[in-house]
Write an enzyme that holds these catalytic residues in place. Sequence first.
Site, PDB file in Angstrom:
ATOM      1  CG  ASP A 207      -1.865   1.154   1.292  1.00  0.00           C
ATOM      2  OD1 ASP A 207      -1.539   2.239   0.779  1.00  0.00           O
ATOM      3  OD2 ASP A 207      -2.955   0.992   1.870  1.00  0.00           O
ATOM      4  CE1 TYR A 232      -7.171  10.002  -0.110  1.00  0.00           C
ATOM      5  CE2 TYR A 232      -8.236   9.136  -2.081  1.00  0.00           C
ATOM      6  CZ  TYR A 232      -7.868   8.993  -0.761  1.00  0.00           C
ATOM      7  OH  TYR A 232      -8.176   7.839  -0.085  1.00  0.00           O
ATOM      8  CE  LYS A 233      -3.740   8.809   2.027  1.00  0.00           C
ATOM      9  NZ  LYS A 233      -4.681   9.455   2.953  1.00  0.00           N
ATOM     10  NE  ARG A 379      -2.352  11.269  10.109  1.00  0.00           N
ATOM     11  CZ  ARG A 379      -2.785  10.619   9.019  1.00  0.00           C
ATOM     12  NH1 ARG A 379      -2.224   9.485   8.673  1.00  0.00           N
ATOM     13  NH2 ARG A 379      -3.755  11.106   8.291  1.00  0.00           N
TER      14      ARG A 379
END
Length: 404
Positions: A207, A232-233, A379
């Site tokens: 992944d 989309y990151k 985060r």
Amino acid sequence: MVNQNTAAQLDAADPLASFRDRFVGAGSDLVYFDGNSLGRPVAAAAARLTEFVEQEWGGRLIRGWDERWMDLPTTLGDDLGRIVLGAAAGQTAVGDSTTVWLYKLMRAAVDHAVRTAPGRTEIVIDTDNFPTDRYVAEGIAAERGLTLRWIEVDTSAGVTADQLSEAVGERTALVVLNHVAYRSAWLADAPELTRIAHEAGALVLWDLCHSAGAVQVDLDAWDVDLAVGCSYKYLNGGPGSPAFGYVNARLQDELTQPIQGWMGHADPFFMGPGYTPAQGIRRFISGTPPILGMVAMQAMLELVEEAGIGAIREKSVALTSYAVELADATLPEVTLASPRDPAQRGGHVTLHHERMREVTARLWERDVIPDYRDPGGLRIGLSPLSTSFDEVERGMGAVAEALR
């Protein structure tokens, strides 16, 4: 000790600093610490989307499928493979969601194992793997009568070579691993873990959602079997932009993907009574490709190619290291829940404190946008091309104030 250079000095010396101007909103006072969940839009994407609507969709209409759209999942996949994934042409396709790609490739892998080696009845996966990966693996194990073998991992780290060596064996069909752990940012030793899985006779699926676009990836050189990632990151494709799947060329004719849609047929417009899979990576495509969702992704890939993934990784290491230095200096009550060694860390940093959920909510009210992950993890996701050192410094100051 905090870096003796100020944020302004670090920005002045940053060879990628000018790329920040190419993102919508990057020049505002808002501090964006969530680029590892949703990247800022590339400014060029707006004009590109308008042009697409007015000229390709509005002007060419249905002819667009014959002229470009039908092949876009594989041509864009080839670009992604070349620029970001270290993958030769013909092995990557864009489309579907991450979850759908995970299902298709996990299911294809375990079905292949059951068919060729009936004794291989286990999927090896770690307890801190991203939830979707774990849920999909659980569902497939239930469908196929397989067993999940769990690797218990430290949530501030990830799967090590010793742990994987102990978990795999003659019953292992598939190993599912995150290249960068979503919680801790642990950067797995992909070539070594792939080698261990192969020595046990198993396939491995990586992944890449938290690494593609921020960390150097070399799928072909690592001899990876299968990989899945989102766009989309760090690839800035926008909310809901399509995912991608990689299938090593040596496996494409051996695996049978379970969602047999018309776009993966050898002749989609034959409309025949039975399914004949296309040759190569196209057989792993299922339904109609999300063409609109690929347009913004193209704009970001061009920026990544211009900057170079090696330089992007260097900037990522510098940004996360600066965040760690500031945390050490200004947040004595906080624990680093990510690897301290930048060589073992991906593109984000997690800070632990029991009240971080409340801190996150307060920061959002102040236009400082990190995200929260249990247990007690703040985060800080730093997208290299759109984030400045000044932004990191201002954001970390806001974290300290909110925690106080």
